[in-house]
Design an enzyme around this catalytic site. Structure first.
Site, PDB file in Angstrom:
ATOM      1  N   TYR A   4       0.896  -1.276   0.032  1.00  0.00           N
ATOM      2  CA  TYR A   4      -0.257  -0.037   0.264  1.00  0.00           C
ATOM      3  C   TYR A   4       1.073   0.871   0.508  1.00  0.00           C
ATOM      4  CZ  TYR A   4      -4.040  -2.775   0.785  1.00  0.00           C
ATOM      5  OH  TYR A   4      -5.468  -3.568   0.873  1.00  0.00           O
ATOM      6  N   HIS A   9     -17.139  -3.942  -1.452  1.00  0.00           N
ATOM      7  CA  HIS A   9     -15.478  -4.932  -1.710  1.00  0.00           C
ATOM      8  C   HIS A   9     -15.141  -5.898  -0.475  1.00  0.00           C
ATOM      9  CE1 HIS A   9     -11.008  -3.744  -2.061  1.00  0.00           C
ATOM     10  NE2 HIS A   9     -11.096  -3.313  -0.945  1.00  0.00           N
TER      11      HIS A   9
END
Length: 602
Positions: free
Chosen positions: A192, A378
């Site tokens: 990330y 999601h």
């Protein structure tokens, strides 16, 4: 010429289109027509064209149609495959040819099919993700029997029942780009990367009307999702100097001020256009000034030397719209308290946007309620289906959004057919279905794609001060299921350590859960327990503030679990023929000498 003109008038409107292959040789256009779906294929071949719907994205147990034009005569046949991928003619022919054309380079077929056909060999077409399969060959089906398509085949996930959107041209509107600059992507499976940006539009209110992904060419599978967060407005330009890995012990403190998701894009998604009456506000004191862009890189092959420059383009206008858009993150707070046993064909997790949170936040900010116009569902690799359930005064409403064929590689905002009002006292449940049959260890809630999430991002208006409405199940009762009696207190380590019984002594709770001998029946019993456990309420404002209900314990509502889908009304082929299409079938066979240099039809 007369035949050509007639054929043109027979063509219907196809508001959606997608190129299915990398070379641009296979274009699909489609549109809903009442209870049927109309499709048009334009393929660079003079042989047969194949199109199908598949649960897996492969040839096994697929619903297939094959057509073409051979010696001036059109053909279209409804087929299906069994689990061994053997192609068989369907005794019930549910695909109806409306138009066929062949020129010197391309074959064009237009046909339709009812969404629900009553045919067990057909796949129902719903609002869920559909895995479309495609193929073509340079010869027709009849020339040499069933020609194998070779490498001219593939699959693509689409949503065929997308509501039609007004396409407003944004060519003349100003925009700004938020893109990473030469980010070295580590050779590990999940990274990330966070980069702070300053919104360049200041001092005067504008509305963002569209957000487009800018994915570096060749990195379409590397960039898994991009989130844009609003950060504290008290920061200064020094935070803009460099990017850093997110969720890292050494990441800048300024990243911790970025809690409010203002936009979400995920792999497979296209750009997002706001409805004509709504925009993302920028340029005022209440709007984002500093934003954090979080890019999730998925590199399971541990490829070295990757450098990425992907990001987002925000198109905006000084012509203000009526409402400011907001985003609420709902579902399960991402934590180790969300876990799924191994070897489970199905396991259901629920994240609660509780009545208590919505009562407090909406009661204070917007008693008349908010209007939800789009939802992004999601999850990660174990996700199989996600549903967003809505309750008003305890009564279940129609599903807010759902995807019963969830595809990890295709996640995008679903526009709602009709905006939905969420009122104080309503509650929302994000219901996620997982399969872990191929795993031998626990799956934990977490950031990696091999961990899991269960989230819904709600796009709504008018914007209020509520950014997260989520829950976490109680961990101690989960541990009691596997026989844990006591943990070491005070808790000084994470994950915390178990004191008794003896078989788990000095193990972390993660190690203990992995040591437990899970069977399918134990997993089912555990699932039933978890769904009834008290939940810790997460109810957050912007700038890391919290509503007073945050941290409170609430009981999940008494509801039917899981959600029972409504039975579909299907139409058989026999009743279709009497009323379906009272149009002439135009067949145009245009030779290369007739067409000259006009090129393929579009």
């Amino acid at each position: 010429a007369g035949a050509g003109a007639g054929a043109g008038s027979a063509l219907r409107s196809y508001p959606h289109s997608a190129v299915l292959d990398g070379a641009g040789a296979y274009r699909l256009s489609w549109g809903r027509r009442g209870s049927a779906l109309a499709l048009r294929l334009e393929v660079r071949t003079r042989g047969y064209v194949g199109f199908g719907l598949s649960a897996s994205g492969g040839m096994a147990s697929a619903d297939i149609v094959v057509g073409g034009v051979e010696r001036g005569q059109p053909y279209l046949q409804d087929y299906f495959t069994d689990e061994n991928r053997v192609l068989k003619k369907d005794p019930q022919q549910d695909y109806h040819l409306e138009y066929a054309m062949e020129n010197s380079t391309h074959t064009i077929l237009a046909f339709s099919r009812e969404l629900h056909t009553c045919d067990t060999n057909d796949k129902s077409i719903t609002e869920s993700t559909v895995r479309v399969i495609w193929a073509y060959h340079h010869k027709d089906m009849g020339e040499a029997g069933q020609n194998y398509h070779g490498s001219n085949r593939g699959t693509k996930s689409l949503r065929l029942l997308n509501p039609e959107r007004e396409q407003v041209s944004s060519a003349s509107l100003p925009y700004f780009d938020l893109t990473n600059k030469d980010v070295p992507v580590p050779d590990k499976d999940t990274t990330y990367w966070c980069q702070m940006f300053k919104i360049p539009v200041q001092h005067e209110k504008h509305h963002v009307t569209k957000v487009e992904p800018l994915i570096q060419k060749g990195h379409e599978n590397l960039v898994h999702h991009i989130l844009l967060y609003q950060c504290s407005s008290n920061l200064n330009d020094s935070v803009l100097d460099y990017g850093h890995e997110c969720y890292h012990p050494n990441m800048p403190d300024s990243f911790l001020t970025c809690e409010t998701v203002i936009f979400a894009w995920a792999i497979g998604g296209e750009g997002f256009t706001y409805p004509p009456h709504v925009g993302l506000s920028i340029g005022t004191a209440a709007d984002p000034l500093f934003v954090l862009m979080e890019v999730h890189y998925d590199n399971p092959a541990y490829t070295e030397g990757l450098v990425d420059n992907s990001g987002l383009r925000l198109i905006y206008t000084p012509v203000l719209r009526k409402y400011d858009a907001g985003v609420i993150e709902a579902g399960l707070w991402v934590s180790l308290f969300h876990n799924i046993p191994p070897g489970m064909p199905e396991f259901v997790s629920e994240g609660h946007c509780t009545l208590e949170c919505l009562e407090e936040a909406l009661g204070a900010e917007r008693p008349a309620g908010i209007q939800v116009f789009a939802v992004l569902l999601h999850a990660h690799l174990a996700g199989r289906a996600i549903r967003m359930r809505h309750f008003h005064n305890g009564e279940e409403q129609k599903l807010l959004a759902y995807d019963d064929e969830f595809d990890f590689n295709f996640q995008e905002f679903q526009y709602l057919k009709e905006e939905r009002t969420i009122l104080p006292g309503d509650n929302l449940i994000t219901e996620c279905h997982y399969s872990t049959v191929d795993r031998i260890r626990m799956t934990w809630g977490g950031l990696s794609t091999r961990n899991e999430m269960c989230l819904s991002y709600l796009l709504y208006y008018p914007r209020i001060n509520l950014t997260r409405c989520a829950s976490i199940p109680d961990i101690m009762e989960q541990l009691q299921f596997i026989g844990v009696k006591e943990i070491y207190r005070p808790v000084r380590t994470w994950p915390f350590i178990i004191k008794s019984p003896k078989q788990y002594k000095n193990l972390s709770f993660m190690d203990a859960m992995n040591k437990f001998k899970w069977s399918t029946s134990e997993g089912l019993s555990y699932n039933q327990l978890v769904l009834k456990l008290p939940v810790n309420v997460r109810c957050s404002k912007t700038d890391n503030a919290e509503w007073s209900i945050q941290g409170m314990t609430a009981l999940p509502p008494e509801i039917e679990r899981p959600y029972k889908t409504e039975p579909v009304i299907c139409s058989s082929s026999s009743c279709l023929s009497c009323s379906l299409f009272l149009t002439l079938l135009f067949i145009v066979h245009i030779t290369a000498s007739n067409i000259g240099n006009t090129g393929p039809f579009v």
